[in-house]
Design a protein around this motif. Structure first.
Motif, PDB file in Angstrom:
ATOM      1  N   LEU A 192     -31.829  -5.463 -13.522  1.00 49.08           N
ATOM      2  CA  LEU A 192     -31.096  -6.378 -12.642  1.00 49.08           C
ATOM      3  C   LEU A 192     -29.784  -5.743 -12.187  1.00 49.08           C
ATOM      4  CD1 LEU A 192     -31.586  -9.660 -14.722  1.00 49.08           C
ATOM      5  CD2 LEU A 192     -33.073  -8.705 -12.964  1.00 49.08           C
ATOM      6  N   ASP A 193     -29.271  -6.213 -11.047  1.00 47.29           N
ATOM      7  CA  ASP A 193     -27.977  -5.691 -10.602  1.00 47.29           C
ATOM      8  C   ASP A 193     -26.855  -6.293 -11.460  1.00 47.29           C
ATOM      9  OD1 ASP A 193     -26.986  -8.171  -9.504  1.00 47.29           O
ATOM     10  OD2 ASP A 193     -28.242  -7.821  -7.748  1.00 47.29           O
ATOM     11  N   ALA A 194     -25.655  -5.733 -11.313  1.00 43.92           N
ATOM     12  CA  ALA A 194     -24.556  -6.063 -12.228  1.00 43.92           C
ATOM     13  C   ALA A 194     -24.213  -7.551 -12.235  1.00 43.92           C
ATOM     14  CB  ALA A 194     -23.326  -5.238 -11.876  1.00 43.92           C
ATOM     15  N   GLN A 195     -24.223  -8.137 -11.054  1.00 41.92           N
ATOM     16  CA  GLN A 195     -23.837  -9.546 -10.949  1.00 41.92           C
ATOM     17  C   GLN A 195     -24.858 -10.450 -11.644  1.00 41.92           C
ATOM     18  OE1 GLN A 195     -23.335 -10.819  -6.903  1.00 41.92           O
ATOM     19  NE2 GLN A 195     -22.813 -12.926  -7.518  1.00 41.92           N
ATOM     20  N   LEU A 196     -26.123 -10.151 -11.389  1.00 39.48           N
ATOM     21  CA  LEU A 196     -27.185 -10.948 -11.994  1.00 39.48           C
ATOM     22  C   LEU A 196     -27.226 -10.735 -13.512  1.00 39.48           C
ATOM     23  CD1 LEU A 196     -29.372 -12.896 -11.360  1.00 39.48           C
ATOM     24  CD2 LEU A 196     -30.875 -11.006 -10.759  1.00 39.48           C
ATOM     25  N   ARG A 197     -26.933  -9.519 -13.928  1.00 46.04           N
ATOM     26  CA  ARG A 197     -26.887  -9.231 -15.362  1.00 46.04           C
ATOM     27  C   ARG A 197     -25.841 -10.086 -16.052  1.00 46.04           C
ATOM     28  NH1 ARG A 197     -27.402  -3.644 -14.771  1.00 46.04           N
ATOM     29  NH2 ARG A 197     -25.165  -3.373 -15.077  1.00 46.04           N
ATOM     30  N   ALA A 198     -24.689 -10.186 -15.421  1.00 44.44           N
ATOM     31  CA  ALA A 198     -23.605 -10.993 -15.997  1.00 44.44           C
ATOM     32  C   ALA A 198     -24.019 -12.463 -16.082  1.00 44.44           C
ATOM     33  CB  ALA A 198     -22.340 -10.835 -15.151  1.00 44.44           C
ATOM     34  N   GLN A 199     -24.678 -12.923 -15.027  1.00 46.43           N
ATOM     35  CA  GLN A 199     -25.124 -14.320 -15.000  1.00 46.43           C
ATOM     36  C   GLN A 199     -26.184 -14.574 -16.076  1.00 46.43           C
ATOM     37  OE1 GLN A 199     -26.716 -15.356 -11.119  1.00 46.43           O
ATOM     38  NE2 GLN A 199     -27.914 -17.004 -12.038  1.00 46.43           N
ATOM     39  N   MET A 200     -27.128 -13.628 -16.209  1.00 47.40           N
ATOM     40  CA  MET A 200     -28.203 -13.809 -17.172  1.00 47.40           C
ATOM     41  C   MET A 200     -27.710 -13.701 -18.614  1.00 47.40           C
ATOM     42  SD  MET A 200     -30.793 -14.747 -15.535  1.00 47.40           S
ATOM     43  CE  MET A 200     -31.823 -14.851 -16.990  1.00 47.40           C
ATOM     44  N   ARG A 201     -26.682 -12.891 -18.827  1.00 45.79           N
ATOM     45  CA  ARG A 201     -26.085 -12.845 -20.176  1.00 45.79           C
ATOM     46  C   ARG A 201     -25.643 -14.232 -20.591  1.00 45.79           C
ATOM     47  NH1 ARG A 201     -23.087  -8.008 -18.685  1.00 45.79           N
ATOM     48  NH2 ARG A 201     -21.191  -9.228 -18.531  1.00 45.79           N
ATOM     49  N   LEU A 202     -24.953 -14.910 -19.675  1.00 43.73           N
ATOM     50  CA  LEU A 202     -24.494 -16.264 -19.965  1.00 43.73           C
ATOM     51  C   LEU A 202     -25.661 -17.215 -20.157  1.00 43.73           C
ATOM     52  CD1 LEU A 202     -21.526 -16.677 -17.449  1.00 43.73           C
ATOM     53  CD2 LEU A 202     -21.412 -16.475 -19.943  1.00 43.73           C
ATOM     54  N   GLU A 203     -26.683 -17.053 -19.332  1.00 39.99           N
ATOM     55  CA  GLU A 203     -27.815 -17.984 -19.413  1.00 39.99           C
ATOM     56  C   GLU A 203     -28.574 -17.828 -20.728  1.00 39.99           C
ATOM     57  OE1 GLU A 203     -30.351 -18.579 -16.201  1.00 39.99           O
ATOM     58  OE2 GLU A 203     -28.732 -18.755 -14.728  1.00 39.99           O
ATOM     59  N   ILE A 204     -28.772 -16.597 -21.142  1.00 32.62           N
ATOM     60  CA  ILE A 204     -29.511 -16.377 -22.390  1.00 32.62           C
ATOM     61  C   ILE A 204     -28.690 -16.875 -23.573  1.00 32.62           C
ATOM     62  CG2 ILE A 204     -30.491 -14.610 -23.929  1.00 32.62           C
ATOM     63  CD1 ILE A 204     -31.265 -13.047 -21.383  1.00 32.62           C
ATOM     64  N   LYS A 205     -27.391 -16.667 -23.484  1.00 32.10           N
ATOM     65  CA  LYS A 205     -26.485 -17.158 -24.536  1.00 32.10           C
ATOM     66  C   LYS A 205     -26.534 -18.690 -24.620  1.00 32.10           C
ATOM     67  CE  LYS A 205     -23.531 -16.478 -27.689  1.00 32.10           C
ATOM     68  NZ  LYS A 205     -23.972 -15.877 -28.942  1.00 32.10           N
ATOM     69  N   ARG A 206     -26.530 -19.311 -23.445  1.00 31.52           N
ATOM     70  CA  ARG A 206     -26.584 -20.775 -23.399  1.00 31.52           C
ATOM     71  C   ARG A 206     -27.907 -21.282 -23.981  1.00 31.52           C
ATOM     72  NH1 ARG A 206     -25.480 -21.772 -17.669  1.00 31.52           N
ATOM     73  NH2 ARG A 206     -23.504 -20.718 -17.936  1.00 31.52           N
ATOM     74  N   LEU A 207     -28.971 -20.581 -23.647  1.00 36.03           N
ATOM     75  CA  LEU A 207     -30.295 -20.920 -24.169  1.00 36.03           C
ATOM     76  C   LEU A 207     -30.289 -20.853 -25.696  1.00 36.03           C
ATOM     77  CD1 LEU A 207     -33.232 -21.412 -23.124  1.00 36.03           C
ATOM     78  CD2 LEU A 207     -33.605 -18.988 -23.533  1.00 36.03           C
ATOM     79  N   HIS A 208     -29.675 -19.816 -26.196  1.00 34.44           N
ATOM     80  CA  HIS A 208     -29.564 -19.657 -27.647  1.00 34.44           C
ATOM     81  C   HIS A 208     -28.844 -20.849 -28.258  1.00 34.44           C
ATOM     82  CE1 HIS A 208     -26.949 -18.109 -31.012  1.00 34.44           C
ATOM     83  NE2 HIS A 208     -28.135 -18.110 -31.528  1.00 34.44           N
ATOM     84  N   GLN A 209     -27.734 -21.229 -27.644  1.00 26.69           N
ATOM     85  CA  GLN A 209     -26.951 -22.333 -28.206  1.00 26.69           C
ATOM     86  C   GLN A 209     -27.697 -23.654 -28.092  1.00 26.69           C
ATOM     87  OE1 GLN A 209     -23.543 -21.408 -25.867  1.00 26.69           O
ATOM     88  NE2 GLN A 209     -22.590 -20.161 -27.464  1.00 26.69           N
TER      89      GLN A 209
END
Ligand code: ADP
Ligand code: ADP
Length: 225
Positions: free
Chosen positions: A164-181
């Motif tokens: 993924l590109d940098a922007q999407l990577r940053a967004q997905m990091r947050l999304e996966i983290k949120r999913l975890h929580q």
């Protein structure tokens, strides 16, 4: 969800040993990230947990079961890959439901499950769409949805963001983290990206040459690099 306990895990390819007796316990609900340079054995370790590679020594427990000899489908574990295989001819809902193709749930229960997962992932308005009508991030969520729909004991991620590109990577990091929580999910996540490790992990496992070099929280490793 369930914890994962690895004891003295060994892997050889021919005469070459690539994993040298790894010990690690991942707590129920913990987010553990494996980092280390290319070729150090991260992916092989993850694939052994998933059952995609045979082990040459040691033991893997998921919850209270020793899974050493179980097929991947019997380990109740969800694997999310970097090249997420979304089927273009199926709708989003069908793609997610595909995760249930071996399930004994009836049609109504399957549909309810797909809708629930759609809601959790913010895909509820997109279930009738084709993947080609989705953004890269939404497609990634569909891949996660297909894994989630089976109520796995744990999630395994192998470099899920590296295409993924940098922007999407940053967004997905947050999304996966949120999913975890939100799910209280047990996650083992492999990456060579320090930022992903530092921002997502409860605990980071640093690997070198098939061994664990260091284990600690992001703060521990930041202070003692
Ligand atoms: P990482 O995920 O840290 O990049 P891998 O687990 O993919 O590392 O690889 C660890 C080592 O095992 C590397 O030296 C790699 O070349 C080797 N290896 C991985 N898969 C195979 C295979 N199928 N056959 C032979 N060697 C392999
Ligand atoms: P059918 O077997 O009725 O032809 P489909 O091919 O439409 O079903 O979809 C297969 C499965 O995918 C359904 O049983 C359902 O569980 C799931 N599914 C597909 N689309 C949706 C949707 N929009 N919302 C919820 N679940 C869906």
């Amino acid at each position: 969800m369930a914890g994962i306990a690895i004891q003295d895990l060994v892997k050889r390819y021919g005469a070459t040993q690539v994993v040298h007796g790894i010990d690690l316990t991942v707590q129920d609900g913990e987010f553990v990230v494996f980092v280390g340079p290319s070729g150090c054995g991260k992916s092989t370790t993850l694939r052994m947990i998933a059952g995609l590679e045979d082990i040459d020594g040691g033991e893997i427990r998921i919850g209270d079961r020793v899974v050493n000899r179980l097929e991947p489908k019997d380990r109740n574990i969800a694997m999310v890959f970097q090249n997420y295989a979304i089927y273009p001819h199926m709708s989003v809902g069908e793609n997610i439901a595909f995760g249930l193709y071996t399930s004994k749930l009836d049609k109504v229960a399957k549909r309810a499950k797909v809708e629930e997962v759609g809601r959790i992932l913010g895909l509820d308005a997109l279930l009738e769409r084709r993947p080609s009508a989705l953004s890269g991030g939404q497609r990634q969520r569909v891949a996660i949805g297909r894994a989630m729909v089976r109520d796995p004991a744990a999630f395994l991620f192998d470099e899920p963001l590296s295409n993924l590109d940098a922007q999407l990577r940053a967004q997905m990091r947050l999304e996966i983290k949120r999913l975890h929580q939100r799910l209280g999910a047990t996650i083992v996540y492999v990456t060579h990206d320090q930022v992903e490790a530092m921002t997502m992990a409860d605990r980071i496992v640093v690997m070198r040459d098939g061994r664990i070099l260091q284990v600690g929280s992001p703060m521990d490793l930041y202070e003692n690099p």
